[in-house]
Write a protein that holds these residues in place. Structure first.
Motif, short mmCIF file in Angstrom:
data_model
loop_
_atom_site.label_atom_id
_atom_site.label_comp_id
_atom_site.label_asym_id
_atom_site.label_seq_id
_atom_site.Cartn_x
_atom_site.Cartn_y
_atom_site.Cartn_z
N TYR A 60 0.80 -1.14 -0.55
CA TYR A 60 0.23 0.15 -0.14
C TYR A 60 0.54 2.07 -0.08
N THR A 61 0.55 2.07 -0.40
CA THR A 61 1.05 3.41 -0.73
C THR A 61 -0.15 4.41 -1.05
N LEU A 62 0.49 5.41 -0.57
CA LEU A 62 -0.98 6.51 -0.85
C LEU A 62 -0.07 7.98 -0.63
N VAL A 63 -0.41 8.77 -1.86
CA VAL A 63 0.37 10.39 -1.74
C VAL A 63 -0.45 11.55 -1.02
N THR A 64 -0.30 11.74 -0.06
CA THR A 64 -1.00 12.76 0.45
C THR A 64 -1.00 14.29 -0.39
N ALA A 65 -2.00 14.80 0.76
CA ALA A 65 -2.77 16.30 -0.43
C ALA A 65 -1.30 17.15 -0.07
N GLU A 66 0.01 16.29 1.13
CA GLU A 66 0.74 17.73 0.89
C GLU A 66 2.12 17.19 -0.12
N GLY A 67 2.11 16.36 -1.01
CA GLY A 67 2.07 15.24 -2.08
C GLY A 67 3.59 14.20 -1.42
N ASP A 68 3.88 14.21 -0.08
CA ASP A 68 4.43 12.81 0.20
C ASP A 68 4.19 11.58 0.33
N ILE A 69 4.89 10.67 0.03
CA ILE A 69 4.65 9.04 -0.27
C ILE A 69 4.50 8.86 0.81
N ARG A 70 3.45 7.93 1.43
CA ARG A 70 3.67 7.41 3.11
C ARG A 70 3.13 5.60 2.78
N THR A 71 3.82 4.53 3.33
CA THR A 71 3.50 3.33 3.17
C THR A 71 2.72 3.19 3.97
N LYS A 72 2.15 1.91 4.44
CA LYS A 72 0.89 0.94 4.96
C LYS A 72 2.19 1.10 6.46
N GLU A 73 3.00 0.80 6.77
CA GLU A 73 3.58 1.04 8.46
C GLU A 73 4.03 2.25 8.32
N ASP A 74 3.42 3.23 7.64
CA ASP A 74 3.72 5.06 7.96
C ASP A 74 2.82 5.09 8.11
N LEU A 76 0.38 2.87 10.24
CA LEU A 76 0.12 2.35 10.76
C LEU A 76 0.82 2.89 12.15
N SER A 77 1.19 2.80 11.72
CA SER A 77 2.25 4.04 12.82
C SER A 77 2.13 5.22 13.32
N GLU A 78 1.45 5.87 12.59
CA GLU A 78 1.57 7.31 12.92
C GLU A 78 -0.22 7.12 13.47
N SER A 111 -13.37 15.70 4.91
CA SER A 111 -13.11 15.10 5.66
C SER A 111 -12.06 15.99 6.50
N THR A 112 -11.44 15.74 7.90
CA THR A 112 -10.44 16.32 8.55
C THR A 112 -9.36 15.44 8.80
N ILE A 113 -8.13 16.08 8.67
CA ILE A 113 -7.41 14.76 9.05
C ILE A 113 -6.25 15.66 9.80
N ILE A 114 -5.97 14.93 11.11
CA ILE A 114 -4.83 15.84 11.95
C ILE A 114 -3.36 15.03 12.06
N ARG A 115 -2.71 15.80 11.86
CA ARG A 115 -1.17 15.36 12.22
C ARG A 115 -0.60 15.96 12.80
N ASN A 116 -0.03 15.49 14.01
CA ASN A 116 0.46 15.88 15.04
C ASN A 116 0.48 17.56 15.93
N GLY A 117 -1.24 17.07 16.28
CA GLY A 117 -2.08 18.26 16.86
C GLY A 117 -2.81 19.08 15.35
N GLN A 118 -2.26 18.67 14.29
CA GLN A 118 -2.24 20.10 13.48
C GLN A 118 -4.06 20.03 12.24
#
Length: 120
Positions: A60-74, A76-78, A111-118
């Motif tokens: 599994y990979t995801l390209v975030t709204a910021e353009g970052d590439i995230r893996t399954k482990e990324d 799940l860890s977060e 939807s709303t996504i919160i990463r590190n409180g933001q």
């Protein structure tokens, strides 16, 4: 002369039944895909890492709204650490396309996504 016609008609009718069954199967498959997507959304919102781990493929990979590439482990860890949180999703529209044993879900949602409180 009646027998060959009857046989041909029976084969035509049976082939029509097969097509109808395939359509029914495709609808069932679409429902199953949507059910899995609903489970993904619910697990994501509740932070259910175990369910997300079962739903996400290992590659599994995801390209975030910021353009970052995230893996399954990324992801799940977060989720596990609380760094990543999801608020309930409002699905505006969603379609499923089936291509053999592959399904594509196209969704427009709010939807709303919160990463590190933001909010992101």
């Amino acid at each position: 002369m009646n027998r060959p016609f009857t046989l041909i008609l029976a084969l035509v009718l049976l082939s029509g039944v097969g097509v109808a069954l395939n359509r029914h199967t495709a609808k069932d498959e679409q429902k199953e895909v949507l059910s899995t997507d609903d489970a993904r959304i619910k697990a994501r919102t509740s932070g259910d890492v175990q369910t997300m781990s079962k739903i996400y493929a290992d590659d599994y990979t995801l390209v975030t709204a910021e353009g970052d590439i995230r893996t399954k482990e990324d992801q799940l860890s977060e989720l596990r650490s609380g760094q990543l949180q999801f608020r309930p999703v409002e699905i505006l529209e969603r379609t499923v396309r089936l291509y053999g044993n592959t399904a594509i879900v196209q969704s427009r949602e709010r939807s709303t996504i919160i990463r590190n409180g933001q909010d992101i």
